[in-house]
Design a protein around this motif. Structure first.
Motif, PDB file in Angstrom:
ATOM      1  N   SER A   1      19.543   6.382   4.394  1.00  0.00           N
ATOM      2  CA  SER A   1      18.729   6.489   3.182  1.00  0.00           C
ATOM      3  C   SER A   1      18.549   7.960   2.807  1.00  0.00           C
ATOM      4  CB  SER A   1      17.351   5.845   3.421  1.00  0.00           C
ATOM      5  OG  SER A   1      16.479   6.140   2.351  1.00  0.00           O
ATOM      6  N   LEU A   2      18.542   8.252   1.526  1.00  0.00           N
ATOM      7  CA  LEU A   2      18.375   9.633   1.071  1.00  0.00           C
ATOM      8  C   LEU A   2      16.917  10.085   1.137  1.00  0.00           C
ATOM      9  CD1 LEU A   2      20.768   9.648  -2.026  1.00  0.00           C
ATOM     10  CD2 LEU A   2      21.225  10.467   0.292  1.00  0.00           C
ATOM     11  N   GLU A   3      16.004   9.120   1.250  1.00  0.00           N
ATOM     12  CA  GLU A   3      14.584   9.473   1.339  1.00  0.00           C
ATOM     13  C   GLU A   3      14.156   9.552   2.799  1.00  0.00           C
ATOM     14  OE1 GLU A   3      12.251   6.702  -0.901  1.00  0.00           O
ATOM     15  OE2 GLU A   3      12.419   7.909  -2.719  1.00  0.00           O
ATOM     16  N   PRO A   4      13.298  10.532   3.128  1.00  0.00           N
ATOM     17  CA  PRO A   4      12.786  10.609   4.496  1.00  0.00           C
ATOM     18  C   PRO A   4      11.963   9.366   4.832  1.00  0.00           C
ATOM     19  CG  PRO A   4      12.406  12.668   3.314  1.00  0.00           C
ATOM     20  CD  PRO A   4      12.859  11.669   2.303  1.00  0.00           C
TER      21      PRO A   4
ATOM     22  N   LYS B   1       4.825  -4.960  15.646  1.00  0.00           N
ATOM     23  CA  LYS B   1       4.460  -4.698  14.246  1.00  0.00           C
ATOM     24  C   LYS B   1       4.306  -3.189  14.075  1.00  0.00           C
ATOM     25  CE  LYS B   1       2.051  -7.524  11.244  1.00  0.00           C
ATOM     26  NZ  LYS B   1       0.853  -8.260  10.775  1.00  0.00           N
ATOM     27  N   ALA B   2       4.989  -2.649  13.097  1.00  0.00           N
ATOM     28  CA  ALA B   2       4.973  -1.201  12.879  1.00  0.00           C
ATOM     29  C   ALA B   2       4.759  -0.894  11.396  1.00  0.00           C
ATOM     30  CB  ALA B   2       6.280  -0.590  13.382  1.00  0.00           C
ATOM     31  N   ILE B   3       4.683   0.388  11.103  1.00  0.00           N
ATOM     32  CA  ILE B   3       4.513   0.856   9.720  1.00  0.00           C
ATOM     33  C   ILE B   3       5.708   1.719   9.343  1.00  0.00           C
ATOM     34  CG2 ILE B   3       3.102   2.217   8.121  1.00  0.00           C
ATOM     35  CD1 ILE B   3       1.696  -0.292   9.089  1.00  0.00           C
ATOM     36  N   GLN B   4       6.298   1.410   8.213  1.00  0.00           N
ATOM     37  CA  GLN B   4       7.379   2.246   7.682  1.00  0.00           C
ATOM     38  C   GLN B   4       6.836   3.065   6.521  1.00  0.00           C
ATOM     39  OE1 GLN B   4      11.564   0.927   7.490  1.00  0.00           O
ATOM     40  NE2 GLN B   4      11.382   1.129   5.268  1.00  0.00           N
ATOM     41  N   THR B   5       6.966   4.382   6.640  1.00  0.00           N
ATOM     42  CA  THR B   5       6.422   5.296   5.631  1.00  0.00           C
ATOM     43  C   THR B   5       7.549   6.034   4.928  1.00  0.00           C
ATOM     44  OG1 THR B   5       4.371   5.622   6.876  1.00  0.00           O
ATOM     45  CG2 THR B   5       4.936   7.300   5.236  1.00  0.00           C
ATOM     46  N   TYR B   6       7.516   5.986   3.614  1.00  0.00           N
ATOM     47  CA  TYR B   6       8.462   6.723   2.779  1.00  0.00           C
ATOM     48  C   TYR B   6       7.799   8.030   2.345  1.00  0.00           C
ATOM     49  CZ  TYR B   6      10.851   2.198   2.264  1.00  0.00           C
ATOM     50  OH  TYR B   6      11.499   1.012   2.504  1.00  0.00           O
ATOM     51  N   VAL B   7       8.560   9.108   2.436  1.00  0.00           N
ATOM     52  CA  VAL B   7       8.043  10.424   2.050  1.00  0.00           C
ATOM     53  C   VAL B   7       8.918  10.971   0.927  1.00  0.00           C
ATOM     54  CG1 VAL B   7       7.473  12.759   2.822  1.00  0.00           C
ATOM     55  CG2 VAL B   7       7.307  10.833   4.436  1.00  0.00           C
ATOM     56  N   ARG B   8       8.297  11.296  -0.194  1.00  0.00           N
ATOM     57  CA  ARG B   8       9.064  11.822  -1.336  1.00  0.00           C
ATOM     58  C   ARG B   8       8.526  13.195  -1.735  1.00  0.00           C
ATOM     59  NH1 ARG B   8       9.693   7.747  -6.013  1.00  0.00           N
ATOM     60  NH2 ARG B   8      11.206   6.926  -4.504  1.00  0.00           N
ATOM     61  N   ASP B   9       9.392  14.178  -1.731  1.00  0.00           N
ATOM     62  CA  ASP B   9       9.009  15.543  -2.106  1.00  0.00           C
ATOM     63  C   ASP B   9       8.747  15.598  -3.608  1.00  0.00           C
ATOM     64  OD1 ASP B   9       8.752  18.257  -2.581  1.00  0.00           O
ATOM     65  OD2 ASP B   9      10.497  18.834  -1.391  1.00  0.00           O
ATOM     66  N   ILE B  10       7.534  16.008  -3.985  1.00  0.00           N
ATOM     67  CA  ILE B  10       7.186  16.086  -5.417  1.00  0.00           C
ATOM     68  C   ILE B  10       6.858  17.525  -5.819  1.00  0.00           C
ATOM     69  CG2 ILE B  10       6.396  13.700  -5.586  1.00  0.00           C
ATOM     70  CD1 ILE B  10       3.506  14.744  -5.336  1.00  0.00           C
TER      71      ILE B  10
END
Length: 258
Positions: free
Chosen positions: A17-20, A106-115
């Protein structure tokens, strides 16, 4: 051909994926993809096992902790935060997280987007708007104690509010005794904006500044009447030229409004 979605390698999907992306459970990071390595300037081995809270400023950690806890049940809303990279630099990001099941965990998936670029663009836009508002509140000195405020262009509620804030300060700074408020450059106003603009006249009057209103179109005058504006004590004329002529040949400040 096998179309069973279970055959898809989920880890391979998120790795490219291109997003962190960060996956964590019980406040411990268990996986980050390559984009996250690049973004955070860190190797996987340096991050795995660390707390996802470590990237946040102290003032945000409590709220983020609650957000993560609730995200185990429902996806969290997108938020903006300033976070730390491994080298100590900060960056503005947009965060979105949701629950995922990693085998039986059960886990958490976090998307990080540079703004960063968007925030800088917003900052520049605000600076431009501020400059425009300053220019739109330019009081043009004509003679000693006499000046004109040309109202031009499209004026919304925000710009009108800023005019109300700026103009009284400027008339005092420039020692204006008589201000010609010219409406001829304005073609359309709603009642709220008109209310703000006419309040300028009232405020500067309290400061001892006489005013003359020019260029007031019939439709604007109707709005003023509907707002119960008392313009009886304020001279109104067709043009700035007429206003200057009414002040006399010498145009002395002590004759203004008297």
């Amino acid at each position: 051909m096998n179309d069973n979605i279970s055959d898809i390698d989920y880890r391979q999907i998120i790795e490219y994926s291109l997003e962190p992306l960060i996956i964590h459970t019980d406040f411990k990071i268990i996986y980050i993809n390559h984009a996250a390595e690049v973004f955070f300037k860190a190797k996987k081995a340096e991050v795995i096992g660390a707390s996802p809270l470590d990237i946040f400023q102290e003032t945000s950690k409590m709220a983020i902790k609650k957000r993560i806890q609730s995200a185990y049940e429902n996806p969290a809303e997108i938020i903006e935060e300033t976070i730390y990279r491994m080298d100590g630099t900060t960056v503005d990001v947009e965060l979105y997280c949701h629950p995922v099941l990693m085998k039986d965990t059960k886990a958490i998936q976090t998307y990080v987007r540079d703004i960063t670029e968007r925030k800088e663009s917003e900052k520049r836009h605000k600076e431009i708007i501020k400059e425009v508002n300053e220019l739109s509140a330019t009081i043009v000195p004509l003679l000693h104690g006499i000046a004109v405020l040309p109202l031009v262009g499209s004026i919304d509620e925000d710009r009108a509010r800023k005019l109300l804030d700026i103009v009284p300060v400027k008339v005092q700074e420039q020692n204006v005794e008589c201000l010609i408020i010219d409406f001829s450059g304005i073609y359309k106003l709603d009642t709220i904006v008109t209310d703000y603009l006419f309040r300028i006249n009232n405020v500067i009057s309290l400061l001892g500044v006489h005013s003359i209103i020019t260029g007031l179109r019939p439709e604007l005058a109707i709005v003023a009447i509907r707002l119960n504006m008392d313009l009886a004590s304020t001279p109104t004329m067709s043009t700035v030229k007429d206003a200057l002529h009414s002040l006399g040949v010498e145009l002395t400040a002590d004759r203004c409004g008297k």
